[in-house]
Structure formats: structure tokens, C-alpha cells
Design an enzyme around this catalytic site. Structure first.
Site, PDB file in Angstrom:
ATOM      1  N   ASP A  97     -65.023   4.999  21.948  1.00  0.00           N
ATOM      2  CA  ASP A  97     -64.615   6.110  21.085  1.00  0.00           C
ATOM      3  C   ASP A  97     -64.921   7.446  21.770  1.00  0.00           C
ATOM      4  O   ASP A  97     -66.062   7.906  21.757  1.00  0.00           O
ATOM      5  CB  ASP A  97     -65.352   6.007  19.743  1.00  0.00           C
ATOM      6  N   GLU A 112     -61.505   7.834  13.485  1.00  0.00           N
ATOM      7  CA  GLU A 112     -60.510   6.783  13.755  1.00  0.00           C
ATOM      8  C   GLU A 112     -60.819   5.457  13.075  1.00  0.00           C
ATOM      9  O   GLU A 112     -59.925   4.675  12.784  1.00  0.00           O
ATOM     10  CB  GLU A 112     -60.383   6.576  15.271  1.00  0.00           C
ATOM     11  N   ASP A 117     -61.366  11.995  15.660  1.00  0.00           N
ATOM     12  CA  ASP A 117     -62.617  11.253  15.836  1.00  0.00           C
ATOM     13  C   ASP A 117     -62.959  10.405  14.608  1.00  0.00           C
ATOM     14  O   ASP A 117     -63.878   9.594  14.647  1.00  0.00           O
ATOM     15  CB  ASP A 117     -63.758  12.238  16.151  1.00  0.00           C
ATOM     16  N   ARG A 154     -61.858   4.508  10.068  1.00  0.00           N
ATOM     17  CA  ARG A 154     -61.289   4.267   8.742  1.00  0.00           C
ATOM     18  C   ARG A 154     -59.802   3.938   8.811  1.00  0.00           C
ATOM     19  O   ARG A 154     -59.271   3.231   7.951  1.00  0.00           O
ATOM     20  CB  ARG A 154     -61.553   5.480   7.839  1.00  0.00           C
ATOM     21  N   LYS A 167     -65.277  14.168  21.628  1.00  0.00           N
ATOM     22  CA  LYS A 167     -66.719  14.223  21.394  1.00  0.00           C
ATOM     23  C   LYS A 167     -67.409  14.995  22.518  1.00  0.00           C
ATOM     24  O   LYS A 167     -66.897  15.029  23.628  1.00  0.00           O
ATOM     25  CB  LYS A 167     -67.295  12.802  21.393  1.00  0.00           C
ATOM     26  N   ASP A 221     -69.025   1.144  19.715  1.00  0.00           N
ATOM     27  CA  ASP A 221     -68.273   1.418  18.489  1.00  0.00           C
ATOM     28  C   ASP A 221     -67.456   0.201  18.023  1.00  0.00           C
ATOM     29  O   ASP A 221     -66.672   0.302  17.091  1.00  0.00           O
ATOM     30  CB  ASP A 221     -67.376   2.650  18.693  1.00  0.00           C
TER      31      ASP A 221
HETATM   32  N1  BES Z   1     -67.983   6.043  15.862  1.00  0.00           N
HETATM   33  C1  BES Z   1     -68.247   7.255  15.191  1.00  0.00           C
HETATM   34  C2  BES Z   1     -69.485   7.196  14.288  1.00  0.00           C
HETATM   35  C3  BES Z   1     -70.824   6.950  14.970  1.00  0.00           C
HETATM   36  C4  BES Z   1     -71.703   8.003  15.119  1.00  0.00           C
HETATM   37  C5  BES Z   1     -71.199   5.706  15.391  1.00  0.00           C
HETATM   38  C6  BES Z   1     -72.933   7.781  15.709  1.00  0.00           C
HETATM   39  C7  BES Z   1     -72.442   5.486  15.987  1.00  0.00           C
HETATM   40  C8  BES Z   1     -73.310   6.531  16.139  1.00  0.00           C
HETATM   41  C9  BES Z   1     -67.047   7.627  14.315  1.00  0.00           C
HETATM   42  O1  BES Z   1     -65.824   7.226  14.789  1.00  0.00           O
HETATM   43  C10 BES Z   1     -67.032   9.110  14.224  1.00  0.00           C
HETATM   44  O2  BES Z   1     -66.815   9.735  15.223  1.00  0.00           O
HETATM   45  N2  BES Z   1     -67.271   9.642  13.020  1.00  0.00           N
HETATM   46  C11 BES Z   1     -67.296  11.033  12.783  1.00  0.00           C
HETATM   47  C12 BES Z   1     -66.233  11.350  11.766  1.00  0.00           C
HETATM   48  C13 BES Z   1     -66.033  12.815  11.545  1.00  0.00           C
HETATM   49  C14 BES Z   1     -65.266  13.404  12.699  1.00  0.00           C
HETATM   50  C15 BES Z   1     -65.281  13.025  10.281  1.00  0.00           C
HETATM   51  C16 BES Z   1     -68.668  11.395  12.231  1.00  0.00           C
HETATM   52  O3  BES Z   1     -69.155  10.677  11.349  1.00  0.00           O
HETATM   53  O4  BES Z   1     -69.264  12.344  12.713  1.00  0.00           O
HETATM   54 ZN    ZN Z   2     -65.794   5.576  15.988  1.00  0.00          ZN
HETATM   55 MN    MN Z   3     -64.927   8.535  16.136  1.00  0.00          MN
END
Ligand code: BES
Ligand code: ZN
Ligand code: MN
Length: 505
Positions: free
Chosen positions: A279, A358, A356, A360, A286, A297
């Protein structure tokens, strides 16, 4: 690993290290002997009171994972006697035994011990003893896990090669042999999931994840089907296809089936796992710091693939289907963008605001698929949000559900498996945050309660099915080494899901 049950008297067992458990229970604090199990009590006598002396002097307190080593100098058959603390409960539970076992086996590694005998149980008959034995085996095999495929040097001489479990009073050895087998099944499935997560993302692509799931399925007797892009297009999986369109690696939709109740009219349980093999965040890229950890991920995918492997070994009389939507999330000239509107398999549209978010989107298709196949209950597992890491840290995973009973059942399965889940709210009002001007729903709900709004999005795709969502973003990958556990993949939720399924069959 060779693991055997023995009913031999502990003092007569020849091995490099004999491990005895002892608690720090307050009730027994006054009598040093009381801290020791019957086995330990006997050994104490053979050793002229060396063990109880350790307590009396205050050198050993019995704290969980605490270790003391005694060289036996020929007084008993084992070369070394290791005392390991089981914590403050008078009768330590499976979780304490699992942790102590993992800690002690990791301690013994690299100390020249090859054959280890475990006697951590205080109880030596009935179901509770069986749970204790299972936990001893799980702890040992989880503790010995390393991910070293890519290291050129291995230290083969230092390896532990055989483990014996002592139960001197065993009247029913079959029950205990079964417990050893269950422990092995649970630990091997967890370690398989850990391997998938620890593999680098250049190796573990969606195609490779599908290949590994498929060869595991062939080995343990599961059905496996892998859907390719054309089939996803026919099914209308706009979420998975949307995320995948930025990647040079083709997406896969992996289906694994366990049929423990072939005559049953019920389609059975669905286990859905987020399978983002890397990811980057996509166009909403990111930050560079820590991005390498996003190889993990696909921790949800690993959890459901590991769980169904364990289920194939435990053989409950139910049907289970594992569903894994898998792709990379990459930025490129073909990548999906903020502002795009995607149509999910059940027909609902989502306005993209941050590429990011993705997970859901790929889960929405998989949940819709599960509903269309009549599967229920549906449990999805995902490293879904940073929000759950803020809320619960690395200790507990978030549990979201539309059915309280189901939630309780999962929490109880987690307790047996040594994995903690905390029930999070699903209040209707959170739905306000994901209203869109241009589509059915908006992909994200802003900073507030972001783990909850992510779950509220998923809820749109589960129809009438009983459903639970496990957000394991904080618990799936350990940033630091622990006494009982290697740094890196934990294999979180494998054993809870297997325990849950076994409890229903
Ligand atoms: N894979 C990440 C979530 C994640 C964060 C997993 C830390 C493991 C450790 C997910 O895809 C993500 O990026 N989520 C974002 C969503 C936001 C952009 C709405 C988040 O939760 O910050
Ligand atoms: Zn993710
Ligand atoms: Mn993400």
C-alpha cells in the site's frame, strides 16, 4: 519439530532442559512449596530444596515469563532445570502458559539446548489440562518462529529439535495427544500467515499470494478458485478493479472452500481478508517513513488463509469459505484518482476522496460477493485504519458488528486463542460523515472516528447478513521484539477465527 507426550516421571527424563512452571499467586505467597506444581514439588525434593530456596531468597518471584536456570549436576536426568514464571493467577490460564512457553523456548534457543521437556501445567487431568498442553505447544512453536529465508547465514547447530510434554498422571493420553495436535495445527497456520506477511512485496505479489493459497489448499484438502480480471469485470467488482488499475501486477480474487458439512443446506461462514500486497497510498501517496511496513497490508488476507488452513486440520462439521480480494495500491498514469466514482459489485457507488483508503473498496466487493453467495455470518479482517491504532494501540484489535451475539462469540474465541478484541461503536449517526453529494456514499469520513466511519462504509455491503469487521491495523505487525515474540508479523486473528469456527462445529 518432533513433539511427544510423556508420562515418565519428570526427574527421570533425560533432556537438555526440563522446564517447570510456577506462579506468583498471592494466595500462596507464604508457602514457597505451594508455588510449585506437584511435578515441581517432587523435583524440588530431588534437588535438595534448590527450587524453593530460589523463592525464599526472593531471587525468583514467578512473574510471567521470568526465568531461572539450575544446573542439576546429575541429581536428576535433565541437564538443566528451568523455572519459568506463570504470573499471578493461582491456576494460570492458557494465555499465561502460551506466553511462558514461547518466552522460555526463545530463551533456550542459542544456549546449546536441543531437546526440551515442558512441564508448565499445574492441572494434570481433564479439559483444562488439555487446554494447557495445547497452549504449551502453541507457545513453543510460535516462539521458535523466525523469518530467515533471505539471510545467507543460518545457525543450524543451535536449533531445538525435539520437545516433550510431561503429564505424569495422564489417565487419558488420547485427549492430550489430540491437544498436542491442535496446538500444532494452530501454530503452524499462524506461522504460515506470518510468512505471507513477512515476505517482501516484490516476491509476494497478488499472483504469488494466490499461488501460495492454492498450493496450501491442495496440501490440506481445500477447494481453491482464483478469479482473474475478466471474471471480476463480469461480476462488476469496481472497487477491486479501481484500486488495481494503477498497478502493473494483475489483481486476484482468491476463494478457498472448506466443506465440513456437505449435506447441510447452510452455505456457511465467510471469512474475508484485505489483501493489499503493498500500500503506497496511490495518488494520495503515503510519506516515505515506514512505508516498507505496508508490505503487511495483506495481514487480513493472511489471517483468513491461515485460519482456513487450521480449520482444515481441526475438521469442524460446518462449511467455511475464505474470500481474498488482492492487489497492490500504486500511483501511476493509470491509477484511480480522488474525484473518481466507483461502482461496487452490489451496485452502490462510492465517491473517491483519498486513494489511500483503498481497503474498504476491495472489501466492499468481497462482502457483496459473500452476500450474493448466501454466506453468513460474514467476518472480515483487515489492516484497515490508522484510526484503530490511535484508539487501541498494539494490544487490542477493533471489533465492529451488526450483531451483538456474534461479537461476543468472537471475543470469547479470542480469549481462548490469546488474542484481544474490543467492541467499537456502530452508531447510526456516524453515517452522517460518509454522505456524498455525487454518489451513494463518500469513501472517507474525515479525521474523527476514522476507524468507525470505515466500518460504516463496509456495513453498506453486507445486506442482511450477520457480520463482524476486525480492524487489525495495530495488532498485525510488531514493530519491536518481545520476550515471547519475534519482531514483524504476528499472524493475528488466525487462531481466533479457527477457534470460532471450531466452536461452531
Ligand atoms: N493500510 C492502511 C491502514 C494502516 C495504517 C495499516 C497503519 C497498518 C498500519 C490503510 O489503507 C490506510 O491508508 N488508511 C488510511 C485511510 C485514510 C486515508 C482515510 C488511514 O487510516 O489513515
Ligand atoms: Zn491499506
Ligand atoms: Mn491505504
Amino acid at each position: 519439530m518432533d513433539i511427544q507426550l510423556t508420562t515418565q516421571a519428570a526427574q527421570e527424563i533425560a533432556c537438555d532442559a526440563l522446564v517447570v512452571g510456577a506462579s506468583s499467586s498471592k494466595e500462596q505467597q507464604n508457602a514457597a512449596e505451594g508455588l510449585l506444581s506437584p511435578t515441581a514439588g517432587k523435583l524440588d525434593k530431588e534437588l535438595g530444596g534448590l527450587l524453593s530456596a530460589l523463592y525464599k531468597e526472593g531471587e525468583f518471584k514467578g512473574k510471567l515469563g521470568e526465568i531461572a536456570t539450575i544446573h542439576t549436576m546429575g541429581k536428576i536426568a535433565a541437564k538443566r532445570l528451568i523455572l519459568v514464571g506463570l504470573g499471578s493467577e493461582a491456576t494460570p490460564g492458557a494465555d499465561a502458559i502460551r506466553r511462558a512457553s514461547a518466552t522460555v523456548i526463545r530463551h533456550l534457543e542459542g544456549t546449546g539446548a536441543h531437546t526440551v521437556t515442558l512441564a508448565l501445567n499445574r492441572i494434570d487431568s481433564g479439559a483444562e489440562a488439555a487446554h494447557g498442553i495445547q497452549a504449551e505447544v502453541e507457545g513453543a512453536l510460535l516462539g521458535l518462529y523466525h523469518f530467515e529465508q533471505y539471510k545467507s547465514k543460518h545457525n543450524e547447530q543451535e536449533k531445538i529439535t525435539a520437545i516433550q510434554i510431561v503429564l505424569e498422571q495422564a489417565e487419558n493420553p488420547d485427549l492430550f495427544k489430540q491437544a498436542i495436535e491442535r496446538g500444532r495445527v494452530m501454530a503452524e497456520a499462524t506461522n504460515f500467515a506470518r510468512d505471507l506477511i513477512n515476505e517482501p512485496p516484490n516476491v509476494l505479489t497478488p499472483t504469488e499470494l494466490a499461488n501460495r493459497a492454492s498450493s496450501m489448499a491442495a496440501r490440506v484438502g481445500l477447494e481453491c478458485e482464483v478469479l482473474d480480471r475478466p471474471r471480476m469485470e463480469e461480476l462488476g467488482m469496481g472497487g477491486l478493479l479501481g484500486v488495481a488499475q494503477g498497478s502493473a501486477e494483475p489483481p486476484k480474487f482468491i476463494i478457498l472452500r472448506y466443506r465440513g458439512a456437505p449435506q447441510s443446506a447452510e452455505h456457511g461462514i465467510a471469512l474475508v481478508g484485505k489483501g493489499i500486497t503493498f500500500d503506497t497510498g496511490g495518488i494520495s501517496l503515503k510519506p516515505a517513513d515506514g512505508m516498507e511496513k505496508m508490505k503487511g497490508d495483506m495481514g487480513g488476507a493472511a489471517a483468513v488463509i491461515g485460519a482456513i488452513q487450521a480449520i482444515a486440520g481441526l475438521k469442524p462439521a460446518i462449511n467455511v469459505t475464505a474470500l481474498v480480494p488482492t492487489t497492490e495500491n500504486m500511483p501511476s498514469g493509470t491509477a484511480y484518482r480522488p474525484g473518481d466514482i466507483l461502482r461496487i459489485m452490489n451496485g452502490k457507488t462510492i465517491e473517491i476522496v483519498n486513494t489511500d483508503a483503498e481497503g474498504r473498496l476491495v472489501l466492499a466487493d468481497a462482502l457483496s460477493y459473500a452476500v450474493q453467495k448466501g454466506l453468513s455470518p460474514i467476518i472480515d479482517v483487515a489492516t484497515l485504519t490508522g484510526g484503530i491504532v490511535v484508539a487501541l494501540g498494539t494490544t487490542m484489535a477493533g471489533l465492529f458488528t451488526n450483531n451483538e451475539e456474534l461479537g461476543k462469540e468472537i471475543i470469547a474465541a479470542g480469549e481462548a486463542a490469546g488474542e484481544k478484541f474490543w467492541a467499537m461503536p456502530m452508531d447510526e449517526e456516524y453515517g452522517e460523515q460518509i454522505k456524498s453529494d455525487v454518489a451513494d456514499i463518500k469513501q472517507t469520513g474525515g479525521r474523527g472516528a476514522s476507524a468507525v466511519t470505515a466500518a460504516k462504509i463496509l456495513e453498506h455491503f453486507v445486506g442482511e447478513a450477520r457480520w463482524a469487521h476486525l480492524d487489525i491495523a495495530g495488532t498485525s505487525f510488531a514493530d519491536s521484539k518481545k520476550p515471547h515474540q519475534e519482531r514483524g508479523a504476528v499472524g493475528f486473528a488466525v487462531r481466533t477465527l479457527a477457534e470460532f469456527a471450531a466452536g461452531r462445529g
